[in-house]
Design a protein around this motif. Structure first.
Motif, PDB file in Angstrom:
ATOM      1  N   THR A 159       0.765  -1.258   0.187  1.00 23.35           N
ATOM      2  CA  THR A 159       0.124  -0.232  -0.068  1.00 23.35           C
ATOM      3  C   THR A 159       0.893   1.224  -0.080  1.00 23.35           C
ATOM      4  OG1 THR A 159      -0.318   0.051   2.343  1.00 23.35           O
ATOM      5  CG2 THR A 159      -1.745  -1.264   1.354  1.00 23.35           C
ATOM      6  N   GLY A 183      -0.922   3.498   3.541  1.00 22.25           N
ATOM      7  CA  GLY A 183      -1.513   2.507   4.083  1.00 22.25           C
ATOM      8  C   GLY A 183      -0.976   2.252   5.506  1.00 22.25           C
ATOM      9  N   LYS A 226      -1.176   3.795   8.243  1.00 23.00           N
ATOM     10  CA  LYS A 226      -2.166   4.035   9.429  1.00 23.00           C
ATOM     11  C   LYS A 226      -3.059   3.265   9.460  1.00 23.00           C
ATOM     12  CE  LYS A 226      -3.028   7.915   7.099  1.00 23.00           C
ATOM     13  NZ  LYS A 226      -3.546   9.252   6.874  1.00 23.00           N
ATOM     14  N   TYR A 227      -3.398   2.443   8.817  1.00 16.99           N
ATOM     15  CA  TYR A 227      -4.444   1.243   8.588  1.00 16.99           C
ATOM     16  C   TYR A 227      -3.701  -0.132   9.092  1.00 16.99           C
ATOM     17  CZ  TYR A 227      -6.761   4.887   5.952  1.00 16.99           C
ATOM     18  OH  TYR A 227      -7.009   5.923   5.508  1.00 16.99           O
ATOM     19  N   TYR A 229      -5.313  -2.473  11.949  1.00 17.35           N
ATOM     20  CA  TYR A 229      -6.480  -3.427  11.457  1.00 17.35           C
ATOM     21  C   TYR A 229      -6.183  -4.352  10.720  1.00 17.35           C
ATOM     22  CZ  TYR A 229     -10.945  -4.394   9.034  1.00 17.35           C
ATOM     23  OH  TYR A 229     -11.840  -5.272   8.344  1.00 17.35           O
ATOM     24  N   THR A 269     -15.054  -1.630   4.657  1.00 15.96           N
ATOM     25  CA  THR A 269     -14.262  -0.658   5.013  1.00 15.96           C
ATOM     26  C   THR A 269     -13.514   0.055   4.059  1.00 15.96           C
ATOM     27  OG1 THR A 269     -13.968  -1.649   7.152  1.00 15.96           O
ATOM     28  CG2 THR A 269     -12.139  -0.284   6.361  1.00 15.96           C
ATOM     29  N   VAL A 270     -13.091  -0.662   2.991  1.00 19.05           N
ATOM     30  CA  VAL A 270     -12.287  -0.160   1.880  1.00 19.05           C
ATOM     31  C   VAL A 270     -13.161   0.618   0.994  1.00 19.05           C
ATOM     32  CG1 VAL A 270     -11.165  -0.930  -0.220  1.00 19.05           C
ATOM     33  CG2 VAL A 270     -10.579  -2.181   1.683  1.00 19.05           C
ATOM     34  N   LEU A 294     -13.761   3.936   2.725  1.00 20.56           N
ATOM     35  CA  LEU A 294     -12.525   4.642   2.773  1.00 20.56           C
ATOM     36  C   LEU A 294     -12.324   5.229   1.412  1.00 20.56           C
ATOM     37  CD1 LEU A 294     -10.004   5.555   4.186  1.00 20.56           C
ATOM     38  CD2 LEU A 294      -9.111   3.352   3.560  1.00 20.56           C
ATOM     39  N   LYS A 307     -11.600   9.184   0.903  1.00 23.01           N
ATOM     40  CA  LYS A 307     -10.501   9.959   0.516  1.00 23.01           C
ATOM     41  C   LYS A 307     -10.471  10.466  -0.943  1.00 23.01           C
ATOM     42  CE  LYS A 307      -7.352   8.746   3.566  1.00 23.01           C
ATOM     43  NZ  LYS A 307      -6.551   9.744   4.183  1.00 23.01           N
ATOM     44  N   THR A 353      -6.173  -8.114   1.470  1.00 23.39           N
ATOM     45  CA  THR A 353      -6.832  -6.813   1.944  1.00 23.39           C
ATOM     46  C   THR A 353      -5.943  -5.618   1.728  1.00 23.39           C
ATOM     47  OG1 THR A 353      -7.671  -8.233   3.830  1.00 23.39           O
ATOM     48  CG2 THR A 353      -7.371  -5.799   4.207  1.00 23.39           C
ATOM     49  N   CYS A 354      -4.499  -5.929   1.956  1.00 25.17           N
ATOM     50  CA  CYS A 354      -3.632  -4.838   1.516  1.00 25.17           C
ATOM     51  C   CYS A 354      -3.852  -4.476  -0.122  1.00 25.17           C
ATOM     52  CB  CYS A 354      -2.352  -5.235   1.563  1.00 25.17           C
ATOM     53  SG  CYS A 354      -1.713  -5.575   3.384  1.00 25.17           S
ATOM     54  N   LEU A 414      -7.105  -2.205  -0.214  1.00 22.32           N
ATOM     55  CA  LEU A 414      -6.900  -0.960   0.364  1.00 22.32           C
ATOM     56  C   LEU A 414      -5.848  -0.116  -0.455  1.00 22.32           C
ATOM     57  CD1 LEU A 414      -6.762   0.910   3.104  1.00 22.32           C
ATOM     58  CD2 LEU A 414      -4.988  -0.322   3.661  1.00 22.32           C
TER      59      LEU A 414
END
Length: 263
Positions: A99, A103, A105-106, A109, A149-150, A153, A157, A251-252, A255
């Motif tokens: 990321t 990335g 900061k996430y 999670y 979430t993604v 976000l 953003k 997930t990454c 994100l």
């Protein structure tokens, strides 16, 4: 229905073998039956089940490793501190590589997701335990949490420019609408594939082990069954980690799409 649940509970303790017309009978899928932890009867929304128990054990194990295991913060780390630091560094590097700095900061999670899946998978390999990640009810919640979430976000953003994720600007203009539809469909399929991949692989491995365990009752092939069980168990240890890694790295990737949606 309570009678059927009680019958299933008895069968779930192991592969029950019976000679019926010379055939061997066992039930490899009974290990995935959800049962009330106290008493018998139907499983309701607020019933404490074997799933509840092993989910709680996974959470407590994570707390034990990441909180209690690192509480001393010794210069020469203990075994638990070393494992915690290795896990931290492994996931941190993964998030950063996929990321970018945005990335990080996430990271908490994603780290929580990784640890939960790893511990749930490994705890499920303990004899007589319950593998919570073999149930779609668990993996779908994890996948939907990532998906929502993604997506949220991405819009927070980037606003409407997040839709640029579906518009392949590098493709010929005539193909872009078709590709946009394909990209849109594939985007909404993400939580399905994300959840099925984890639950399917875990369930399949445990079912195969149970099948080999059933054949171990036959004296003539018992040695081969023991060898097969040992090999499959070793493979399942590897799969337990790999599936947690795959879920986390996907997930990454999702994100990254939310943070940088343009093709």
């Amino acid at each position: 229905m309570a009678t059927e649940a009680a019958h299933g509970a008895e069968m779930a303790h192991g592969a029950e073998h019976a000679a019926e017309g010379g055939s061997l009978v066992f039930h490899p899928m009974d290990q995935f039956i959800v049962k009330p932890l106290f008493g018998h009867g139907d499983v309701g929304m607020f019933t404490i089940t074997n799933v509840t128990l092993w989910l709680a054990i996974a959470v407590l194990a994570i707390i034990g490793l990441m909180v209690l295991g690192t509480s001393k913060r010794a210069i020469i780390p203990t075994r638990s501190q070393s494992i915690a630091e290795l896990a931290y560094g492994f996931v941190y590097k993964m998030v950063e590589d996929v990321t970018g700095k945005d990335g990080l900061k996430y990271f908490p999670y994603i780290m929580t997701l990784f640890l939960f899946i790893v511990f749930a998978n490994f705890l499920g390999l303990i004899p007589m335990s319950f593998t919570t990640t073999s149930h779609f009810a668990v993996t779908v919640v994890l996948a939907l949490a990532v998906f929502l979430t993604v997506t949220i976000l991405g819009f927070v953003k980037n606003g409407a420019s997040f839709l640029g994720l579906f518009w392949v600007s590098s493709a010929p203009l005539a193909l872009r609408p078709i590709l946009a539809i394909i990209e849109l469909i594939s985007y909404f399929v993400r939580p399905v594939s994300h959840s099925i991949r984890l639950a399917g692989n875990v369930m399949a491995g445990h079912a195969v082990i149970k099948v080999f365990a059933g054949f171990a009752a036959i004296a003539t092939i018992s040695p081969l069954s023991v060898v097969a069980i040992t090999a499959m168990y070793g493979l399942e240890v590897l799969v337990a980690f790999i599936q947690a890694y795959v879920f986390t790295i996907l997930t990454c990737v999702y994100l990254k799409d939310a943070l940088h949606p343009h093709h």
